[in-house]
Write an enzyme that holds these catalytic residues in place. Structure first.
Site, short mmCIF file in Angstrom:
data_model
loop_
_atom_site.label_atom_id
_atom_site.label_comp_id
_atom_site.label_asym_id
_atom_site.label_seq_id
_atom_site.Cartn_x
_atom_site.Cartn_y
_atom_site.Cartn_z
N HIS A 54 13.40 -30.77 -5.68
CA HIS A 54 12.67 -29.88 -6.61
C HIS A 54 11.50 -30.60 -7.29
O HIS A 54 11.49 -30.81 -8.50
CB HIS A 54 13.64 -29.31 -7.67
CG HIS A 54 13.11 -28.06 -8.33
ND1 HIS A 54 13.92 -27.08 -8.84
CD2 HIS A 54 11.83 -27.65 -8.58
CE1 HIS A 54 13.18 -26.12 -9.36
NE2 HIS A 54 11.90 -26.44 -9.22
N ARG B 50 12.85 -20.69 -5.11
CA ARG B 50 14.16 -20.87 -5.73
C ARG B 50 15.21 -20.87 -4.63
O ARG B 50 15.17 -20.05 -3.71
CB ARG B 50 14.46 -19.74 -6.72
CG ARG B 50 13.75 -19.86 -8.06
CD ARG B 50 14.22 -21.08 -8.84
NE ARG B 50 13.61 -21.21 -10.16
CZ ARG B 50 12.55 -21.99 -10.44
NH1 ARG B 50 11.97 -22.69 -9.50
NH2 ARG B 50 12.09 -22.05 -11.68
N GLY C 214 8.17 -29.66 -6.80
CA GLY C 214 6.95 -28.86 -6.67
C GLY C 214 5.91 -29.11 -7.74
O GLY C 214 4.72 -29.21 -7.47
N GLU D 254 21.42 -26.34 -7.43
CA GLU D 254 20.96 -27.73 -7.53
C GLU D 254 21.33 -28.32 -8.90
O GLU D 254 21.39 -27.58 -9.88
CB GLU D 254 19.44 -27.81 -7.28
CG GLU D 254 18.60 -26.96 -8.21
CD GLU D 254 17.13 -26.90 -7.81
OE1 GLU D 254 16.82 -26.64 -6.65
OE2 GLU D 254 16.30 -27.12 -8.70
N ILE E 128 1.08 -18.70 -6.21
CA ILE E 128 1.46 -19.84 -5.36
C ILE E 128 1.38 -19.44 -3.89
O ILE E 128 0.92 -20.21 -3.04
CB ILE E 128 2.86 -20.36 -5.75
CG1 ILE E 128 2.82 -20.91 -7.19
CG2 ILE E 128 3.32 -21.46 -4.78
CD1 ILE E 128 4.18 -21.26 -7.79
C1 DGY Z 1 9.07 -23.82 -12.42
O1 DGY Z 1 8.22 -24.03 -13.30
O2 DGY Z 1 9.63 -22.74 -12.30
C2 DGY Z 1 9.35 -24.93 -11.48
O3 DGY Z 1 10.30 -24.63 -10.54
C3 DGY Z 1 9.71 -26.20 -12.21
O4 DGY Z 1 9.04 -27.16 -11.45
#
Ligand code: DGY
Length: 325
Positions: free
Chosen positions: A288, A241, A290, A270, A161
């Site tokens: 959250h 996180r 993403g 959260e 990422i």
């Molecule tokens: C994950 O897959 O760890 C994400 O945070 C969930 O969207």
């Protein structure tokens, strides 16, 4: 095992195509109301099941894992992050754990750029001004934010990422700095500046993006001391996180003006986030999101299923086996 099919407990309501494949291949108990199990309820509900398909936020800590019935052989999490599963405790009980890497890289990197741009360009204030009927029209000094093009972006955690975030930021001609457990090969580094010690990177960050997993080493890593090393007016982005950030310290720096703004998609504790964020105009906040695209959530579910099917139907090791680190 009933009707010749292994039994899987789904802790959450998953996307329809994922649940359809789950139901086709397993004897599954779904959770259509998406009730969140606490640890004790989860252990109790697992009686007679072979595996648990869980997600971020489920309490698969050491206590829950100790209380799981002997029938449970696998925990497949619908997430790349797995800090909610005590892998060491599971491994001790011969319970296999899998996750869903790779498939949420692009969606999460997209949200990282959204947070970066939203924070830099005061998107929260602009949207609120308009929706509360307080927009008086364009003015030469209205909502002036921070220019992004050409600025320095420091990335903590240059995994999949982090690298995808860097690729996107290069389109804004940002200069990439990064810190990671190990230095990337030149073809992956693409000219980014490596800092072996992440603290040394901080003075070079007009923007700091957190893309590192939650581990004992990263817990509350963004603290007052490190924020002070960022240049005045820097912007902090976190899509990894929430626990990586010391909320009190971040909020204090956003209030004092040492930081211009923050773009956050994840929060410690959260959904009960630190109350201090709610009143901060210079915080661009998302719940959250993403990985929240139809394509990504399906891909995550199918990956969790690939893992369950390999282990429970074919007796193979799951392709995304999580090992004790
Ligand atoms: C994950 O897959 O760890 C994400 O945070 C969930 O969207």
């Amino acid at each position: 095992m009933t009707n010749g099919k292994p039994r899987v407990l789904a802790t959450r309501h998953f996307p329809p195509d994922v649940e359809a494949r789950l139901a086709a291949n397993f004897d599954v108990q779904l959770n259509p109301e998406d009730r969140l199990y606490d640890g004790a309820a989860l252990a109790k509900a697992s009686a007679g099941f072979d595996a648990i398909m869980c997600a971020a936020g489920d309490a698969l800590n050491a206590g829950t894992i100790a209380a799981l019935p002997a029938s449970i052989r696998m925990i497949a999490t619908f997430s790349v992050g797995y800090e909610h599963v005590d892998v060491a405790a599971a491994t001790k009980r011969n319970i296999v754990v899998s996750n869903t890497p790779d498939v949420l890289t692009d969606a999460t990197a997209d949200i990282t750029l959204l947070c970066l741009l939203g924070a830099a360009r005061r998107a929260h204030e602009g949207a609120a001004m308009l929706r509360t009927h307080n927009w008086v029209g364009w003015t030469p000094t209205q909502l002036m934010g921070t220019h992004v093009t050409g600025k320095r972006l420091g990335i903590l955690g240059m995994g999949r990422i982090g690298q995808a975030t860097a690729d996107r930021a290069r389109a804004f001609r940002m200069q990439i700095h990064y810190s990671n457990r190990s230095r990337l090969a030149p073809d992956l580094e693409k000219g980014a500046v490596f800092h072996a010690n992440p603290d040394d990177m901080l003075p070079h960050c007009d923007f700091l993006s957190i893309n590192a997993p939650m581990t004992p080493a990263t817990a509350k890593w963004v603290n007052a001391e490190r924020i002070a090393k960022l240049p005045k007016g820097a912007i902090v982005v976190n899509t990894a996180r929430g626990g990586v950030v010391d909320d009190e310290a971040l909020i204090a720096a956003l209030k004092s003006g040492h930081l211009a703004s923050a773009g956050l998609d994840v929060f410690d504790g959260e959904p009960r986030i630190h109350q201090g964020y709610y009143g901060l105009e210079n915080a661009f906040l998302l719940p959250h999101m993403g990985s929240a695209t139809v394509e990504t959530r399906n891909a995550m579910g199918f990956k969790a299923l690939d893992n369950l099917e390999a282990f429970l139907l074919r007796g193979q090791s799951p392709p995304d086996l999580v090992k004790v680190s």
